[in-house]
Design a protein around this motif. Structure first.
Motif, PDB file in Angstrom:
ATOM      1  N   GLU B 179       0.841  -1.204   0.000  1.00 58.97           N
ATOM      2  CA  GLU B 179       0.000   0.000   0.000  1.00 58.97           C
ATOM      3  C   GLU B 179       0.875   1.253   0.000  1.00 58.97           C
ATOM      4  OE1 GLU B 179      -2.871   2.193  -0.614  1.00 58.97           O
ATOM      5  OE2 GLU B 179      -3.212   0.011  -0.628  1.00 58.97           O
ATOM      6  N   GLU B 180       1.925   1.253   0.842  1.00 60.98           N
ATOM      7  CA  GLU B 180       2.824   2.407   0.886  1.00 60.98           C
ATOM      8  C   GLU B 180       3.570   2.584  -0.426  1.00 60.98           C
ATOM      9  OE1 GLU B 180       5.633   3.229   4.198  1.00 60.98           O
ATOM     10  OE2 GLU B 180       4.128   2.123   5.367  1.00 60.98           O
ATOM     11  N   LEU B 181       3.959   1.452  -1.021  1.00 65.95           N
ATOM     12  CA  LEU B 181       4.669   1.525  -2.303  1.00 65.95           C
ATOM     13  C   LEU B 181       3.776   2.114  -3.374  1.00 65.95           C
ATOM     14  CD1 LEU B 181       6.611  -1.838  -2.236  1.00 65.95           C
ATOM     15  CD2 LEU B 181       7.619   0.434  -2.518  1.00 65.95           C
ATOM     16  N   ARG B 182       2.490   1.806  -3.262  1.00 70.41           N
ATOM     17  CA  ARG B 182       1.548   2.348  -4.225  1.00 70.41           C
ATOM     18  C   ARG B 182       1.561   3.882  -4.149  1.00 70.41           C
ATOM     19  NH1 ARG B 182      -2.806  -1.105  -2.941  1.00 70.41           N
ATOM     20  NH2 ARG B 182      -2.057  -2.804  -4.252  1.00 70.41           N
ATOM     21  N   GLU B 183       1.615   4.396  -2.914  1.00 73.29           N
ATOM     22  CA  GLU B 183       1.686   5.856  -2.743  1.00 73.29           C
ATOM     23  C   GLU B 183       3.009   6.409  -3.265  1.00 73.29           C
ATOM     24  OE1 GLU B 183       0.907   6.650   1.398  1.00 73.29           O
ATOM     25  OE2 GLU B 183      -1.029   5.620   1.228  1.00 73.29           O
ATOM     26  N   LEU B 184       4.104   5.694  -2.980  1.00 74.62           N
ATOM     27  CA  LEU B 184       5.415   6.145  -3.463  1.00 74.62           C
ATOM     28  C   LEU B 184       5.482   6.079  -4.979  1.00 74.62           C
ATOM     29  CD1 LEU B 184       7.707   4.462  -0.809  1.00 74.62           C
ATOM     30  CD2 LEU B 184       7.357   6.901  -1.144  1.00 74.62           C
ATOM     31  N   ASN B 185       4.752   5.130  -5.525  1.00 70.65           N
ATOM     32  CA  ASN B 185       4.701   5.029  -6.980  1.00 70.65           C
ATOM     33  C   ASN B 185       4.037   6.273  -7.558  1.00 70.65           C
ATOM     34  OD1 ASN B 185       2.739   4.155  -9.400  1.00 70.65           O
ATOM     35  ND2 ASN B 185       4.700   3.114  -9.575  1.00 70.65           N
ATOM     36  N   ALA B 186       2.943   6.689  -6.913  1.00 67.23           N
ATOM     37  CA  ALA B 186       2.241   7.876  -7.402  1.00 67.23           C
ATOM     38  C   ALA B 186       3.111   9.112  -7.230  1.00 67.23           C
ATOM     39  CB  ALA B 186       0.921   8.038  -6.658  1.00 67.23           C
ATOM     40  N   GLU B 187       3.849   9.163  -6.129  1.00 66.17           N
ATOM     41  CA  GLU B 187       4.615  10.379  -5.846  1.00 66.17           C
ATOM     42  C   GLU B 187       5.960  10.430  -6.562  1.00 66.17           C
ATOM     43  OE1 GLU B 187       4.750  11.212  -1.702  1.00 66.17           O
ATOM     44  OE2 GLU B 187       5.842  13.104  -1.996  1.00 66.17           O
ATOM     45  N   TYR B 188       6.693   9.349  -6.539  1.00 61.95           N
ATOM     46  CA  TYR B 188       8.047   9.371  -7.090  1.00 61.95           C
ATOM     47  C   TYR B 188       8.245   8.425  -8.267  1.00 61.95           C
ATOM     48  CZ  TYR B 188       9.061  11.366  -2.471  1.00 61.95           C
ATOM     49  OH  TYR B 188       9.068  12.120  -1.343  1.00 61.95           O
ATOM     50  N   GLY B 189       7.227   7.605  -8.575  1.00 62.61           N
ATOM     51  CA  GLY B 189       7.403   6.662  -9.668  1.00 62.61           C
ATOM     52  C   GLY B 189       8.162   5.411  -9.269  1.00 62.61           C
ATOM     53  N   VAL B 190       8.251   5.116  -7.979  1.00 62.02           N
ATOM     54  CA  VAL B 190       8.903   3.883  -7.536  1.00 62.02           C
ATOM     55  C   VAL B 190       8.096   2.688  -8.068  1.00 62.02           C
ATOM     56  CG1 VAL B 190       9.492   2.466  -5.524  1.00 62.02           C
ATOM     57  CG2 VAL B 190       9.777   4.954  -5.432  1.00 62.02           C
ATOM     58  N   HIS B 191       8.820   1.667  -8.589  1.00 59.07           N
ATOM     59  CA  HIS B 191       8.107   0.504  -9.125  1.00 59.07           C
ATOM     60  C   HIS B 191       7.547  -0.329  -7.984  1.00 59.07           C
ATOM     61  CE1 HIS B 191       7.355  -3.292 -11.212  1.00 59.07           C
ATOM     62  NE2 HIS B 191       7.227  -2.533 -12.284  1.00 59.07           N
ATOM     63  N   LEU B 192       6.304  -0.776  -8.161  1.00 59.14           N
ATOM     64  CA  LEU B 192       5.608  -1.476  -7.087  1.00 59.14           C
ATOM     65  C   LEU B 192       6.339  -2.748  -6.664  1.00 59.14           C
ATOM     66  CD1 LEU B 192       2.975  -0.991  -5.545  1.00 59.14           C
ATOM     67  CD2 LEU B 192       1.837  -2.507  -7.162  1.00 59.14           C
ATOM     68  N   LEU B 193       7.005  -3.406  -7.620  1.00 57.84           N
ATOM     69  CA  LEU B 193       7.717  -4.634  -7.288  1.00 57.84           C
ATOM     70  C   LEU B 193       9.232  -4.454  -7.405  1.00 57.84           C
ATOM     71  CD1 LEU B 193       5.371  -7.319  -8.890  1.00 57.84           C
ATOM     72  CD2 LEU B 193       5.614  -6.742  -6.484  1.00 57.84           C
TER      73      LEU B 193
END
Lengths: 728, 237
Positions: B179-193
């Motif tokens: 769930e947190e990665l999903r937010e980081l993905n939206a904010e910084y483009g971090v890949h979910l996996l």
């Protein structure tokens, strides 16, 4: 039918005749009497009773304005005036003179074609006289001069005819020097003169005025005036009766200020960069009421009943209820709910408003002060950049959780109404930041949140806004992505002041066609090759792409720019904004696979490279400074200049002016917090003083570290300076 | 022996998932193949590959280890040439294996990396074997859900992406983390996996393993990235 209703009807009749319209602003240094003068004009037009003009300050509509006795927002009013058997519609904007509210003045100038500059006969042209003149002339707005408070020369200073004449001529010549200096490159002469009738004299307080034409008409000359002014109340009443200020000034307005048909062909190219061959350009030049609707909002205000009101200038077409209009910078259209004109703080709804007028409309929910609103999609007007940036910040926190949503909404509203205010909303901590032009500016905003919105808030101590800027050219530094697979090679160096100024004045921006931008940058002194390599501009910083043929760089550039902007918003020293820096991207190594050069890799790599280059370029903290001028009786001169010198300031000049000493100098904004009460006690309230933001200056070396640490601590950053760079 | 499969295996969630899917599909996976690079690599899953031994023991499939020494990736400037050079020891090891067993194909855990997949596909073509890549171009969100659903217990060993800080080291990749990665993905483009080397993981337990692996570790952090140093690892009793 009430008098007011009659005026509204008369205004509506005149709105269709652009030749008979005058859109004007009254602008001046603080306390030189703009608002009192405006009230005279309203009384003359029968909008407020003659007895109260001068005390009522009808144009200061907000409670805090009447309390403080100064105008804070620009206020609007329409009135009619008969001149040479023709009735004229005069749309008037009164503007604030206090330096903290300069943004309102700039915006008001966009809406008008003439500016009546008011100068106090005793004080003469003051720093803000110069500022408002510059704001008017830059917008292509024609000036005229009214010298106010002439009664003081007669009664207080007891001057004789020659002294008085000399003093008035000096004021005129000072103002003309300013106008000449600012219109050097123009092909018109806008200096003012008594003979032409573009200069008026009088007393807004005692409601009389004269000009060359009025003297010829009424036969009242300066000799009569001195005699009557000296003979007490009766004499003044007679003066007011025989040569009322409003007639003199409104005649001057009707005779000497351009109507929209004269003004728009000249002003449109100054304020709009669209295609001048287009149909919409033509209908703006012709003030064509049947053309497309083109409206520029110059002010957004909140009405408890009608909601958000956008006031501005209608350059073309006819605006009416139900129209669906584009708002620049936003998608979709807004529907006009109602159309009106201002009658002294109150809005009167009318059926429609045709081109050439100042209109007040509701329904433009997406518009901010400065938006272009139009019936077709078009090039927006030049942004109305106010020259000075915010220099002071205050935190605002709701005392109770329940008020939180309301506070956020109010802050967003504040930012919309006044673009010189910056609002940073932090929903995590609930501690929001507002930044503005000065202590008073922020005080007024928090006052409005408290009293008008009834939100109980804590406010922090005012904090000065700093900048970071490189001082020399850096070596080439490397920025590496967290996964190590992408590398960027960048140098930083300071931009020349000429280029920074060109960017600030909007002469060079990413919004303009590339060729035009190149020329503008070269004109400001940029090397030809450099001007061709400009990849991005952010605030007053520029990124050049000097790489050649690097695979995948094009598709990665968007992320590079994101990293650059990130790095510049929060500089390396204390996370303060970076200004006046030039970056060169020399080389880049990129992983062949898209997935290895995503945003979470490229953004930090660029950010890292930018920060390292800045550190190697000897980045320093800059602090905002103010020009300070103090007028004080000579016995307090030492105390007053001590107040500047004791604040890390510098006194540049001291000279006699009339019976007062004038002290001029500069001091850092940070040290100027609390100045008003200190100078009052140092001079027993005898000093009048004025400050003007004068940009940013490198903080002295021995205070750098201490200041940086103080900011870092406040922001919860690590209390260590960024390490110097490992050079490659 | 007929139709034997080799799992290109690091112990991380992606290669483990590929192995698990292969076993579920009834493929006969008889070897796990791990490459231990000593330094930074463009191709391989780097950290703590020695954990692969413990994983192999828990899974119960024989592990083949390839140690090509320093691949010199830290000095590399051209990722394409480097990727090819790195593939050589792997291809050599598979060629050797093919002489021992009847090699049908390899399993691989690539999700979105064209770089990895095209090179492995090329190698399989040369060897005349199949590639089983069940994660390829799958939606990361769905994959994450399937892994957690199947009972994978995953620990984050290394992070290298904007937005991922020291608190992520050693953290379980569970629903909350996703769930947190999903937010980081939206904010910084971090890949979910964590594709693209943004984070690396190790599977400590799963339906294909007999015994859980217990880890003890310290953390190391440098600038924008960090990793855990395993101080002790053992199979749970």
């Amino acid at each position: 039918m009430g008098r007011r209703k009659q005026i509204v009807q008369e205004c509506e009749r005149l709105m269709d005749k652009p030749e008979n319209i005058r859109n004007i602003a009254i602008a001046a240094h603080v306390d030189h009497g703009k608002t009192t003068l405006s009230d005279n004009l309203l009384a003359g037009a029968g909008m407020i009773s003659n007895e109260t003009a001068g005390q009522q300050l009808a144009m200061d509509t907000k409670e805090d304005e009447q309390e403080r006795g100064i105008t804070i927002d620009a206020a609007n009013v329409s009135m009619t005036h008969e001149y040479e058997d023709t009735n004229h519609l005069i749309n008037l904007i009164d503007t604030p003179g206090h330096v903290d509210f300069g943004g309102d003045v700039t915006r008001a100038m966009r809406a008008v074609d003439g500016a009546l500059v008011v100068v106090d006969a005793v004080e003469g042209a003051m720093p803000q006289t110069e500022t408002v003149l510059r704001q008017a002339l830059r917008e292509g707005v024609k000036p005229a001069l009214f010298i106010n408070k002439v009664d003081r020369l007669i009664n207080e200073l007891q001057e004789g005819p020659e002294e008085m004449q000399k003093r008035l001529l000096d004021v005129i010549s000072d103002v003309n020097d300013l106008i000449r200096g600012m219109t050097e490159e123009k092909d018109y002469d806008w200096t003012v003169s008594v003979e032409d009738g573009t200069v008026g004299f009088g007393s807004a307080l005692y409601k009389w005025g004269v000009s060359m034409p009025s003297m010829q008409r009424t036969g009242i000359d300066f000799g009569d005036i001195m005699e009557l002014e000296r003979s007490g109340e009766e004499g003044r009443d007679e003066l007011q009766e025989r040569t009322p200020l409003s007639d003199v000034v409104l005649d001057m307005v009707a005779e000497h200020f351009p109507n929209p048909v004269d003004a728009q062909p000249r002003r449109i190219p100054t304020v709009w960069r669209g295609d001048d061959e287009s149909e919409v350009a033509e209908s703006m030049r012709l003030v064509d009421e049947d053309g497309e609707v083109v409206f520029m909002s110059t002010d957004i205000s909140m009405d408890p009943h009608a909601g958000e009101i956008a006031t501005g200038r209608l350059f073309s077409g006819t605006i009416e209820k139900g129209q669906e209009l584009y708002v620049s910078g936003t998608a979709g259209k807004n529907r006009i709910q109602s159309v009106g004109i201002f009658m002294g703080g109150e809005r009167e709804e009318v059926e429609k408003v045709p081109a050439g007028n100042i209109a007040a409309v509701t329904g433009l929910k997406d518009a901010i002060a400065g938006s272009t609103v139009s019936s077709i999609e078009m090039t927006p007007f030049e942004s109305i950049e106010h020259i000075s940036e915010p220099v002071i910040t205050k935190s605002v926190e709701a005392k109770t959780m329940d008020d939180l949503p309301k506070l956020i909404k109010t802050l967003q509203q504040v930012a919309k109404e006044d673009p010189t205010i910056r609002v940073e909303i932090n929903e995590d901590t609930g501690e929001h930041l507002i930044s503005g032009q000065g202590e008073l500016h922020l005080e007024v905003i928090t006052h409005r949140i408290r009293d008008n919105q009834g939100i109980d808030v804590h406010t922090g101590e005012p904090i000065v806004v700093f900048r970071e800027q490189p001082q020399e050219k850096s070596r080439e530094v490397e920025g590496v992505s967290p996964n190590n697979h992408n590398k960027f090679y960048i140098t930083a160096e300071p931009l020349s002041q000429d280029i920074v100024d060109a960017i600030k004045l909007g002469e060079a921006s990413m919004d303009m066609p590339e060729l035009e931008r190149r020329e503008a940058l070269q004109e400001a002194g940029m090397d030809k090759d450099d001007s061709q390599n400009v990849e991005h501009m952010f605030k007053t910083n520029i990124l050049l792409d000097e790489t050649k043929g690097i695979q995948h760089l094009n598709e990665t550039m968007e992320l590079v720019i994101e990293g650059l902007e990130d790095a510049l918003e929060d500089g390396p020293l204390a996370a303060e904004p970076v200004q006046g820096a030039l970056f060169r991207l020399h080389d880049a190594k990129l992983h062949e696979d898209t997935i290895h050069r995503g945003p979470a890799q490229v953004i930090p790599a660029t950010r890292d490279a930018i920060h390292r280059s800045l550190i190697d370029a000897e980045v320093r903290l800059l602090e905002p400074i103010q020009d300070v001028r103090i007028d004080v009786p000579s016995e307090y001169m030492g105390n007053a200049s001590g107040e500047i010198q004791g604040r890390r300031g510098r006194v540049d000049d001291m000279y006699q002016e009339g019976d007062l000493m004038v002290i001029e100098g500069i001091a850092p904004v940070e040290e100027m917090i609390g100045f008003s009460s200190d100078i009052r006690s140092a001079t027993e309230g005898r000093a009048s003083w004025n400050t003007e933001n004068a940009g940013f200056r490198v903080l002295v070396d021995n205070l750098q570290t201490e200041q940086i640490m103080e900011i870092r601590e406040r922001k919860g950053m690590k209390l260590e300076l960024p390490p110097s760079v490992d050079y490659i | 022996m007929t139709d034997t499969w080799v799992s290109l295996f690091s112990g991380g969630k992606d290669s483990s998932w590929a192995l698990y899917r292969a076993l579920e599909e009834g493929l006969d996976v008889s070897r796990l193949l791990t490459v231990h690079p000593s330094e930074e690599s463009y191709m391989y899953h780097v950290p703590e590959t020695q954990l692969a031994r413990l994983a192999a023991e828990s899974i119960g499939i024989e592990l083949v280890e390839v140690e090509p020494g320093d691949l010199a990736a830290a000095e590399a400037v051209d990722s394409a040439a480097q990727g090819d050079a790195e593939l050589e020891p792997l291809e050599a090891a598979l060629t050797d294996l093919a002489e021992e067993v009847d090699l049908a194909g390899v399993t691989a855990g690539a999700i979105e990396s064209e770089f990895q997949t095209s090179r492995i596909q090329g190698m399989c073509d040369r060897l005349g074997i199949d590639l089983f890549a069940p994660l390829w171009q799958r939606d990361p969100d769905e994959l994450a859900a399937e892994m957690l659903e199947a009972g994978f217990e995953i620990t984050i060993l290394q992070v290298a992406a904007y937005g991922l800080d020291e608190s992520w080291l050693g953290r379980p990749l569970d629903a909350e983390a996703i769930e947190e990665l999903r937010e980081l993905n939206a904010e910084y483009g971090v890949h979910l996996l964590g594709e693209g080397g943004e984070f690396e993981t190790f599977v400590t337990n799963g339906p294909h393993m007999d015994r859980r692996i217990d880890l003890e570790y310290d953390t190391e952090w440098h600038g924008d990235s960090g990793r855990i140093r395993i101080t002790d690892a053992r199979l749970a009793e």
